[in-house]
Design a protein around this motif. Structure first.
Motif, mmCIF file in Angstrom:
data_model
loop_
_atom_site.group_PDB
_atom_site.id
_atom_site.type_symbol
_atom_site.label_atom_id
_atom_site.label_comp_id
_atom_site.label_asym_id
_atom_site.label_seq_id
_atom_site.Cartn_x
_atom_site.Cartn_y
_atom_site.Cartn_z
ATOM 1 N N THR A 1 0.528 6.826 10.253
ATOM 2 C CA THR A 1 0.931 7.575 9.054
ATOM 3 C C THR A 1 0.883 9.070 9.292
ATOM 4 O O THR A 1 0.912 9.847 8.353
ATOM 5 N N ARG A 2 0.801 9.492 10.561
ATOM 6 C CA ARG A 2 0.665 10.908 10.867
ATOM 7 C C ARG A 2 2.032 11.524 11.112
ATOM 8 O O ARG A 2 2.803 11.053 11.917
ATOM 9 N N THR A 3 2.341 12.613 10.400
ATOM 10 C CA THR A 3 3.589 13.336 10.601
ATOM 11 C C THR A 3 3.447 14.782 10.164
ATOM 12 O O THR A 3 2.591 15.109 9.366
ATOM 13 N N THR A 4 4.266 15.650 10.677
ATOM 14 C CA THR A 4 4.246 17.060 10.318
ATOM 15 C C THR A 4 5.661 17.481 9.966
ATOM 16 O O THR A 4 6.602 17.045 10.589
ATOM 17 N N LEU A 5 5.814 18.326 8.969
ATOM 18 C CA LEU A 5 7.153 18.704 8.537
ATOM 19 C C LEU A 5 7.130 20.050 7.865
ATOM 20 O O LEU A 5 6.097 20.528 7.444
ATOM 21 N N ASP A 6 8.296 20.668 7.757
ATOM 22 C CA ASP A 6 8.356 21.949 7.090
ATOM 23 C C ASP A 6 8.633 21.740 5.604
ATOM 24 O O ASP A 6 8.682 20.619 5.120
ATOM 25 N N ALA A 7 8.844 22.862 4.889
ATOM 26 C CA ALA A 7 8.968 22.775 3.436
ATOM 27 C C ALA A 7 10.178 21.967 3.005
ATOM 28 O O ALA A 7 10.171 21.341 1.946
ATOM 29 N N ASP A 8 11.243 21.954 3.803
ATOM 30 C CA ASP A 8 12.455 21.238 3.430
ATOM 31 C C ASP A 8 12.247 19.737 3.412
ATOM 32 O O ASP A 8 13.003 19.005 2.773
ATOM 33 N N THR A 9 11.269 19.242 4.151
ATOM 34 C CA THR A 9 11.018 17.793 4.159
ATOM 35 C C THR A 9 9.585 17.493 3.742
ATOM 36 O O THR A 9 8.953 16.576 4.267
ATOM 37 N N ALA A 10 9.071 18.302 2.797
ATOM 38 C CA ALA A 10 7.703 18.145 2.326
ATOM 39 C C ALA A 10 7.491 16.758 1.743
ATOM 40 O O ALA A 10 8.391 16.149 1.177
ATOM 41 N N ASP A 11 6.261 16.257 1.915
ATOM 42 C CA ASP A 11 5.816 14.967 1.390
ATOM 43 C C ASP A 11 6.359 13.770 2.147
ATOM 44 O O ASP A 11 6.208 12.632 1.697
ATOM 45 N N ILE A 12 6.995 13.984 3.306
ATOM 46 C CA ILE A 12 7.467 12.820 4.048
ATOM 47 C C ILE A 12 6.297 12.008 4.602
ATOM 48 O O ILE A 12 6.415 10.822 4.859
ATOM 49 N N ASP A 13 5.123 12.673 4.752
ATOM 50 C CA ASP A 13 3.952 11.917 5.178
ATOM 51 C C ASP A 13 3.536 10.915 4.103
ATOM 52 O O ASP A 13 3.100 9.806 4.415
ATOM 53 N N ALA A 14 3.645 11.319 2.838
ATOM 54 C CA ALA A 14 3.337 10.394 1.750
ATOM 55 C C ALA A 14 4.305 9.216 1.757
ATOM 56 O O ALA A 14 3.923 8.072 1.522
ATOM 57 N N ASP A 15 5.578 9.496 2.057
ATOM 58 C CA ASP A 15 6.561 8.415 2.110
ATOM 59 C C ASP A 15 6.309 7.500 3.306
ATOM 60 O O ASP A 15 6.521 6.291 3.226
ATOM 61 N N THR A 16 5.860 8.090 4.422
ATOM 62 C CA THR A 16 5.527 7.269 5.578
ATOM 63 C C THR A 16 4.367 6.345 5.257
ATOM 64 O O THR A 16 4.383 5.154 5.590
ATOM 65 N N ALA A 17 3.341 6.882 4.584
ATOM 66 C CA ALA A 17 2.226 6.049 4.155
ATOM 67 C C ALA A 17 2.704 4.983 3.172
ATOM 68 O O ALA A 17 2.209 3.841 3.173
ATOM 69 N N ASP A 18 3.663 5.349 2.343
ATOM 70 C CA ASP A 18 4.193 4.392 1.370
ATOM 71 C C ASP A 18 4.914 3.245 2.075
ATOM 72 O O ASP A 18 4.872 2.101 1.616
ATOM 73 N N ILE A 19 5.583 3.555 3.187
ATOM 74 C CA ILE A 19 6.227 2.492 3.960
ATOM 75 C C ILE A 19 5.173 1.517 4.482
ATOM 76 O O ILE A 19 5.376 0.299 4.462
ATOM 77 N N HIS A 20 4.026 2.050 4.903
ATOM 78 C CA HIS A 20 2.938 1.180 5.357
ATOM 79 C C HIS A 20 2.391 0.316 4.225
ATOM 80 O O HIS A 20 1.814 -0.742 4.484
ATOM 81 N N ALA A 21 2.557 0.796 2.990
ATOM 82 C CA ALA A 21 2.053 0.036 1.844
ATOM 83 C C ALA A 21 2.991 -1.086 1.418
ATOM 84 O O ALA A 21 2.636 -1.883 0.542
ATOM 85 N N GLU A 22 4.190 -1.154 2.022
ATOM 86 C CA GLU A 22 5.120 -2.237 1.691
ATOM 87 C C GLU A 22 4.481 -3.594 2.009
ATOM 88 O O GLU A 22 3.886 -3.779 3.071
ATOM 89 N N GLN A 23 4.603 -4.514 1.084
ATOM 90 C CA GLN A 23 4.052 -5.855 1.254
ATOM 91 C C GLN A 23 5.152 -6.829 1.660
ATOM 92 O O GLN A 23 6.283 -6.752 1.163
ATOM 93 N N ALA A 24 4.806 -7.730 2.566
ATOM 94 C CA ALA A 24 5.764 -8.773 2.946
ATOM 95 C C ALA A 24 6.041 -9.656 1.737
ATOM 96 O O ALA A 24 5.117 -10.100 1.051
ATOM 97 N N GLU A 25 7.316 -9.893 1.481
ATOM 98 C CA GLU A 25 7.701 -10.657 0.302
ATOM 99 C C GLU A 25 9.028 -11.360 0.559
ATOM 100 O O GLU A 25 9.926 -10.786 1.163
ATOM 101 N N ASP A 26 9.138 -12.598 0.107
ATOM 102 C CA ASP A 26 10.371 -13.354 0.272
ATOM 103 C C ASP A 26 11.468 -12.765 -0.617
ATOM 104 O O ASP A 26 11.191 -12.253 -1.711
ATOM 105 N N THR A 27 12.694 -12.846 -0.127
ATOM 106 C CA THR A 27 13.849 -12.438 -0.925
ATOM 107 C C THR A 27 14.338 -13.618 -1.757
ATOM 108 O O THR A 27 14.786 -14.624 -1.215
ATOM 109 N N ARG A 28 14.221 -13.483 -3.060
ATOM 110 C CA ARG A 28 14.693 -14.520 -3.984
ATOM 111 C C ARG A 28 15.575 -13.855 -5.038
ATOM 112 O O ARG A 28 15.116 -12.981 -5.775
ATOM 113 N N TYR A 29 16.810 -14.287 -5.103
ATOM 114 C CA TYR A 29 17.753 -13.673 -6.044
ATOM 115 C C TYR A 29 17.260 -13.817 -7.480
ATOM 116 O O TYR A 29 17.496 -12.958 -8.328
#
Length: 479
Positions: free
Chosen positions: A235-263
């Motif tokens: 979850t470690r990343t560095t970015l400038d002001a134009d891409t601020a908070d991308i570390d939070a989004d990277t951590a959020d990707i790690h928070a994704e839970q495995a889940e079956d796709t059901r229509y």
């Protein structure tokens, strides 16, 4: 959440020793996904332009019935493409479908050069619509799954602007061909092959969505994509002001839970209100617009513009584009709700005034019609934002595809009924009917539209979020 490393204007440093700028990847992804939206707007305007000229109708026998079937064919194809291929994308992944759909579109566009009968135009339009519908449900969700939360609306809004740019460019090409080389209508229909080739080149080598990989339990592959795309390890990343908070989004990707796709999840108690909302507001945006722009010269003639109607139609597409740029500028500043609710009511008011017809001076009726197009433009970026934010990763492209399919039912109904309504009922009743549709959209937005601005995707798509509960969400910058 991991701590933020020091900012670096040169890009992102990570343990491998290399340096990456996430903006370069994000803008390439935006161009690749936006190219699909450009092509979508382009092909709709190409068909409308070819129908607006008289040469195609004369040379291959396009009657009023064939004109309505041809104008609706791409919309019907988009319906089935979004409905079925969106679900397939949630099952097999974003990356493979991202290339297949555009390849099918390219082949169909080239075949438009050789059509000799209206049924051939209709069939090819249907196939191109299938590819467009697939791209609707693939491209913008893929971009949303990479984009940083603080600028997600801007990134996704670019796609909708490119739809309008594609429409304007194609309409301009069609206008020039109709004016100077009217017998070259088949070139108008096939011209979308050029941006399709460019877009395929941009898409070559793009990665799978790490959120989708996480949702399928493929964690190691997701980490590889993050490292390759953003220079992120863990979850470690560095970015400038134009891409601020991308570390939070990277951590959020790690928070994704495995889940079956059901229509069926789209119609479960947790998601049914969101499904109804995105389908309804999207229908209410596009039903009047597609109908009025496909037959814009006819509508402007009925208002009283006469021989200037075709040039007025071109101006109208530019006005809608200016509105879309305005919406893009506002979406991450004032939020989603405000640029949906007030423009929707503005569209209703403008169309009710246009319905007064010749009781208004020509300048007033024309100004109201262009006012409708400007208001439409502002909110036109939201079909590329809201549906991508309110569904979880496991059913995101299914939800976007369903909403896109529903909108295309509305658009197809509008484009089929408007010319018949103008012929049998007249301008006033047709415009009043379109105004009622916009009014319904405004009431729906007022009641159900959440505020998703600045929120993480696992938050906005969580099953616990209901109705307008997100209106009170934490502001940008809070985790």
């Amino acid at each position: 959440m991991s701590s933020r490393a020091a900012h670096s204007p040169e890009g992102i440093s990570h343990p491998g020793g290399s340096t990456r700028d996430p903006r370069r990847f994000l803008w390439r992804l935006t161009a690749a996904t936006g190219g699909g939206m450009f092509i979508d707007g382009f092909v709709f305007a190409s068909v409308a332009s070819a129908l607006a000229g008289s040469a195609m109708s004369r040379e291959i026998g396009v009657t009023l019935t064939w004109a309505t079937l041809i104008s609706s064919s791409t919309l019907v194809g988009t319906f089935f493409g979004g409905l079925f291929l969106g679900y397939l994308t949630d099952r097999v992944g974003r990356r493979p479908m991202f290339t297949i759909d555009l390849s099918v579109f390219l082949a169909s566009a080239v075949l438009m050069l050789f059509v000799t009968a209206p049924w051939q135009v209709m069939v090819l339009g249907l196939v191109m619509g299938l590819a467009v519908g697939a791209d609707y449900s693939i491209g913008s969700p893929l971009l949303a799954e990479f984009a940083p939360r603080v600028r997600r609306g801007n990134y996704l809004g670019v796609l909708e602007i490119l739809w309008n740019v594609g429409y304007v460019v194609a309409y301009l090409i069609g206008y020039l061909i109709n004016s100077h080389w009217p017998s070259a209508w088949n070139i108008t229909l096939a011209a979308s092959a050029v941006p399709a080739v460019i877009c395929l080149m941009l898409r070559h080598g793009l990665p799978e969505s790490p959120r989708w990989l996480m949702s399928k339990g493929r964690r190691e592959e997701a980490l590889e994509v993050l490292t390759e795309s953003f220079g992120a390890t863990g979850t470690r990343t560095t970015l400038d002001a134009d891409t601020a908070d991308i570390d939070a989004d990277t951590a959020d990707i790690h928070a994704e839970q495995a889940e079956d796709t059901r229509y069926s999840m789209l119609f479960s108690p947790d998601y049914i209100l969101r499904t109804v909302f995105v389908c309804t507001f999207w229908i209410c945006i596009v039903l009047p617009y597609f109908a009025l722009t496909f037959f814009q010269p006819t509508v402007l003639t009925a208002i009283g513009m006469g021989s200037s109607a075709l040039a007025g139609a071109l101006l109208g597409t530019i006005v809608a584009l200016v509105g879309a740029v305005t919406g893009w500028f506002l979406v991450d500043k004032v939020g989603r709700r405000k640029i949906l609710i007030w423009p929707m009511f503005g569209c209703a008011l403008a169309l009710f005034l246009v319905a007064l017809g010749h009781r208004l001076p020509l300048w007033a009726g024309t100004a109201c019609f262009f006012g409708y197009l400007f208001s439409y433009g502002i909110m036109s970026i939201l079909p590329g934002v809201y549906p991508e934010e309110v569904f979880p990763t496991a059913i995101r492209t299914s939800g976007v595809g369903l909403a896109s399919a529903a909108s295309r039912i509305g658009a197809a109904v509008g484009t089929f009924l408007l010319p018949l309504g103008l012929e049998h009922l007249g301008l006033g009743w047709c415009m009043a009917g379109m105004g009622v549709v916009s009014l319904i959209g405004g009431v729906t937005a007022l009641a159900w539209a959440p505020e998703t601005n600045g929120r993480l995707l696992t938050d906005t798509g969580h099953r616990a979020q209901r109705g307008r509960r997100l209106v009170a969400a934490a502001p940008v910058g809070q985790g």
